[in-house]
Scaffold this motif. Structure first.
Motif, PDB file in Angstrom:
ATOM      1  N   ALA A   1     -32.622  95.336  85.245  1.00 21.63           N
ATOM      2  CA  ALA A   1     -32.249  96.192  86.373  1.00 21.63           C
ATOM      3  C   ALA A   1     -31.108  97.110  85.963  1.00 21.63           C
ATOM      4  O   ALA A   1     -30.158  96.686  85.293  1.00 21.63           O
ATOM      5  N   ASP A   2     -31.197  98.379  86.332  1.00 24.84           N
ATOM      6  CA  ASP A   2     -30.163  99.346  85.957  1.00 24.84           C
ATOM      7  C   ASP A   2     -28.824  99.011  86.595  1.00 24.84           C
ATOM      8  O   ASP A   2     -27.767  99.215  85.986  1.00 24.84           O
ATOM      9  N   ASP A   3     -28.852  98.506  87.817  1.00 23.74           N
ATOM     10  CA  ASP A   3     -27.621  98.287  88.573  1.00 23.74           C
ATOM     11  C   ASP A   3     -27.730  96.978  89.347  1.00 23.74           C
ATOM     12  O   ASP A   3     -28.641  96.812  90.160  1.00 23.74           O
ATOM     13  N   VAL A   4     -26.834  96.054  89.095  1.00 19.27           N
ATOM     14  CA  VAL A   4     -26.833  94.781  89.839  1.00 19.27           C
ATOM     15  C   VAL A   4     -25.619  94.672  90.757  1.00 19.27           C
ATOM     16  O   VAL A   4     -25.369  93.618  91.338  1.00 19.27           O
ATOM     17  N   SER A   5     -24.872  95.763  90.893  1.00 19.63           N
ATOM     18  CA  SER A   5     -23.700  95.721  91.764  1.00 19.63           C
ATOM     19  C   SER A   5     -24.132  95.555  93.216  1.00 19.63           C
ATOM     20  O   SER A   5     -25.196  96.017  93.628  1.00 19.63           O
ATOM     21  N   GLY A   6     -23.311  94.868  93.977  1.00 17.22           N
ATOM     22  CA  GLY A   6     -23.585  94.705  95.398  1.00 17.22           C
ATOM     23  C   GLY A   6     -24.577  93.618  95.724  1.00 17.22           C
ATOM     24  O   GLY A   6     -24.897  93.397  96.906  1.00 17.22           O
ATOM     25  N   VAL A   7     -25.085  92.921  94.716  1.00 14.62           N
ATOM     26  CA  VAL A   7     -26.013  91.831  95.002  1.00 14.62           C
ATOM     27  C   VAL A   7     -25.224  90.606  95.474  1.00 14.62           C
ATOM     28  O   VAL A   7     -24.014  90.491  95.214  1.00 14.62           O
ATOM     29  N   CYS A   8     -25.884  89.707  96.163  1.00 17.99           N
ATOM     30  CA  CYS A   8     -25.198  88.556  96.762  1.00 17.99           C
ATOM     31  C   CYS A   8     -24.630  87.615  95.692  1.00 17.99           C
ATOM     32  O   CYS A   8     -25.056  87.645  94.532  1.00 17.99           O
ATOM     33  N   PRO A   9     -23.658  86.777  96.044  1.00 20.47           N
ATOM     34  CA  PRO A   9     -23.080  85.814  95.095  1.00 20.47           C
ATOM     35  C   PRO A   9     -24.157  84.964  94.429  1.00 20.47           C
ATOM     36  O   PRO A   9     -25.189  84.663  95.043  1.00 20.47           O
ATOM     37  N   ALA A  10     -23.886  84.583  93.180  1.00 23.81           N
ATOM     38  CA  ALA A  10     -24.901  83.876  92.402  1.00 23.81           C
ATOM     39  C   ALA A  10     -24.352  82.610  91.771  1.00 23.81           C
ATOM     40  O   ALA A  10     -23.218  82.579  91.282  1.00 23.81           O
ATOM     41  N   LEU A  11     -25.168  81.578  91.778  1.00 24.29           N
ATOM     42  CA  LEU A  11     -24.970  80.382  90.973  1.00 24.29           C
ATOM     43  C   LEU A  11     -26.072  80.386  89.928  1.00 24.29           C
ATOM     44  O   LEU A  11     -27.259  80.415  90.280  1.00 24.29           O
ATOM     45  N   VAL A  12     -25.695  80.372  88.649  1.00 20.27           N
ATOM     46  CA  VAL A  12     -26.671  80.366  87.559  1.00 20.27           C
ATOM     47  C   VAL A  12     -26.463  79.098  86.741  1.00 20.27           C
ATOM     48  O   VAL A  12     -25.364  78.860  86.236  1.00 20.27           O
ATOM     49  N   MET A  13     -27.512  78.277  86.630  1.00 23.76           N
ATOM     50  CA  MET A  13     -27.456  77.080  85.798  1.00 23.76           C
ATOM     51  C   MET A  13     -28.360  77.285  84.588  1.00 23.76           C
ATOM     52  O   MET A  13     -29.503  77.728  84.733  1.00 23.76           O
ATOM     53  N   THR A  14     -27.829  76.972  83.400  1.00 23.99           N
ATOM     54  CA  THR A  14     -28.605  77.083  82.172  1.00 23.99           C
ATOM     55  C   THR A  14     -28.518  75.779  81.395  1.00 23.99           C
ATOM     56  O   THR A  14     -27.577  75.000  81.564  1.00 23.99           O
ATOM     57  N   ALA A  15     -29.513  75.555  80.521  1.00 21.91           N
ATOM     58  CA  ALA A  15     -29.562  74.354  79.689  1.00 21.91           C
ATOM     59  C   ALA A  15     -29.649  74.774  78.229  1.00 21.91           C
ATOM     60  O   ALA A  15     -30.400  75.691  77.881  1.00 21.91           O
ATOM     61  N   GLN A  16     -28.896  74.110  77.372  1.00 21.75           N
ATOM     62  CA  GLN A  16     -28.810  74.486  75.961  1.00 21.75           C
ATOM     63  C   GLN A  16     -30.145  74.356  75.229  1.00 21.75           C
ATOM     64  O   GLN A  16     -30.512  75.215  74.433  1.00 21.75           O
ATOM     65  N   HIS A  17     -30.878  73.281  75.484  1.00 21.32           N
ATOM     66  CA  HIS A  17     -32.122  73.000  74.763  1.00 21.32           C
ATOM     67  C   HIS A  17     -33.302  73.604  75.527  1.00 21.32           C
ATOM     68  O   HIS A  17     -34.180  72.902  76.029  1.00 21.32           O
ATOM     69  N   ASP A  18     -33.314  74.911  75.620  1.00 20.97           N
ATOM     70  CA  ASP A  18     -34.256  75.625  76.477  1.00 20.97           C
ATOM     71  C   ASP A  18     -34.486  77.022  75.902  1.00 20.97           C
ATOM     72  O   ASP A  18     -33.519  77.760  75.676  1.00 20.97           O
ATOM     73  N   PRO A  19     -35.729  77.433  75.662  1.00 19.87           N
ATOM     74  CA  PRO A  19     -35.972  78.800  75.188  1.00 19.87           C
ATOM     75  C   PRO A  19     -35.407  79.878  76.107  1.00 19.87           C
ATOM     76  O   PRO A  19     -35.128  80.998  75.663  1.00 19.87           O
ATOM     77  N   LEU A  20     -35.210  79.551  77.385  1.00 22.73           N
ATOM     78  CA  LEU A  20     -34.696  80.526  78.355  1.00 22.73           C
ATOM     79  C   LEU A  20     -33.176  80.555  78.418  1.00 22.73           C
ATOM     80  O   LEU A  20     -32.603  81.345  79.176  1.00 22.73           O
ATOM     81  N   CYS A  21     -32.519  79.741  77.620  1.00 25.77           N
ATOM     82  CA  CYS A  21     -31.069  79.586  77.698  1.00 25.77           C
ATOM     83  C   CYS A  21     -30.343  80.922  77.612  1.00 25.77           C
ATOM     84  O   CYS A  21     -29.534  81.266  78.478  1.00 25.77           O
ATOM     85  N   ASP A  22     -30.614  81.699  76.572  1.00 24.28           N
ATOM     86  CA  ASP A  22     -29.811  82.889  76.315  1.00 24.28           C
ATOM     87  C   ASP A  22     -30.032  83.998  77.336  1.00 24.28           C
ATOM     88  O   ASP A  22     -29.102  84.726  77.683  1.00 24.28           O
TER      89      ASP A  22
END
Length: 325
Positions: free
Chosen positions: A245-266
């Motif tokens: 997305a070109d602009d993510v400003s103004g979007v609602c507060p976020a909780l992001v959880m990631t796991a180290q042993h996961d192809p989606l981690c980065d």
């Protein structure tokens, strides 16, 4: 905030024990199966536990782009007076697998933990309905929940979107779309993204460093991506890849959880960073010794219930401070 890394870190002992026990009965790789076969296998290997008690569960439908669309609503056993906070939940499964039933445990834990109404959405799956069909279903669910809050006993001004994996992708997209649309509806209270897919336009470093990580491998993700996207170029569309997305400003507060042993981690880490750089309120929690999908193993892994409890604590804090996008 955690940085992209290829460091080798020991798996949680509960995960290691689980993987060792499963080695003798390892599931057939999804990429060698048809979508129908993969769905059957996913249900077969889904962990079974004692359902977390809530006040009421009801299967319903809402008007979606292709007609009546299934959802499941959960109400807490102990409710505060007045309209309740709510979570609109989108299940994971690579847009191909899983459904409302496979993610019943997560929704029950969120309902009980936050004392909130949870609406779990049965969006259309791929490849029968490719991108952006699932996005359109989830946006229709948002419209329905916001327009029918009183009948559902919820407060549209205290509404979160949430999801895991592909569902985390859909939650992130819905949060951005909600900000873009504006209008008379209240802004979303927040978004909870559990090990989300955020970039289908390229493969980040963790695809290589976690290529054979279970329960999600890089080959699995390529199979999911091939079934979901209507064309490879669609991976560059922010509605498929919110990281783009070109602009993510103004979007609602976020909780992001990631796991180290996961192809989606980065890519999950990169999206948390992008939201923060865009001026958003972001809480990023990184599990160094966990795998993709650990919330769905809450009946077997102690980190699952603890992470969902933490998500509920975060949501309560957001509602208390009243921070909006």
């Amino acid at each position: 905030m955690s940085q992209e890394t290829n460091e080798t870190i020991t798996l949680h002992h509960e995960v290691q024990r689980l993987l060792t026990a499963a080695a003798a009965n390892r599931p057939t790789p999804f990429e060698t199966l048809s979508p129908v076969e993969a769905r059957a296998q996913a249900k077969l290997f889904a962990p079974q536990g004692v359902p977390v008690p809530v006040g009421l569960v009801e299967d319903m439908t809402f008007p979606g782009p292709a007609g009546a669309t299934a959802c499941r609503c959960y109400w807490p056993a102990t409710a505060l007076s007045g309209p309740l906070p709510a979570i609109l939940y989108f299940h994971g499964g690579g847009w191909v697998l899983c459904d409302i039933e496979t993610h019943d445990d997560i929704c029950r834990r969120l309902c009980a933990g936050l004392s909130a109404v949870v609406v779990s959405v049965g969006y259309r799956l791929s490849p029968e309905t490719r991108f952006p069909g699932a996005v359109h279903d989830c946006l229709a669910a948002l419209d329905w929940v916001q327009s029918n809050g009183a009948g559902l006993g919820l407060d549209p001004a205290q509404l979160f979107v949430a999801g895991d994996s592909a569902g985390g992708n859909l939650a992130a997209v819905v949060a951005l779309a909600s900000r873009n649309r504006g209008g008379d509806m209240p802004a979303l209270a927040g978004q909870m993204l559990f090990y989300p897919v955020t970039d289908l336009g390229t493969e980040h470093l963790s695809y290589a460093t976690c290529s054979d990580a279970l329960p999600l491998t890089a080959a699995n993700m390529r199979w999911f991506r091939g079934h979901y996207l209507d064309a490879p170029a669609s991976g560059m569309d922010w509605q498929a890849s919110p990281l783009r997305a070109d602009d993510v400003s103004g979007v609602c507060p976020a909780l992001v959880m990631t796991a180290q042993h996961d192809p989606l981690c980065d890519e999950g880490i990169a999206y948390a960073r992008k939201l923060a750089q865009g001026g958003g309120e972001v809480a990023h929690i990184h599990y160094y010794n966990q795998v993709h999908g650990f919330l769905s193993l809450a009946s077997l892994l102690s980190d699952g219930p603890a992470a969902l409890s933490m998500a509920c604590d975060w949501a309560r804090a957001v509602l208390k401070t009243g921070v909006k996008g």
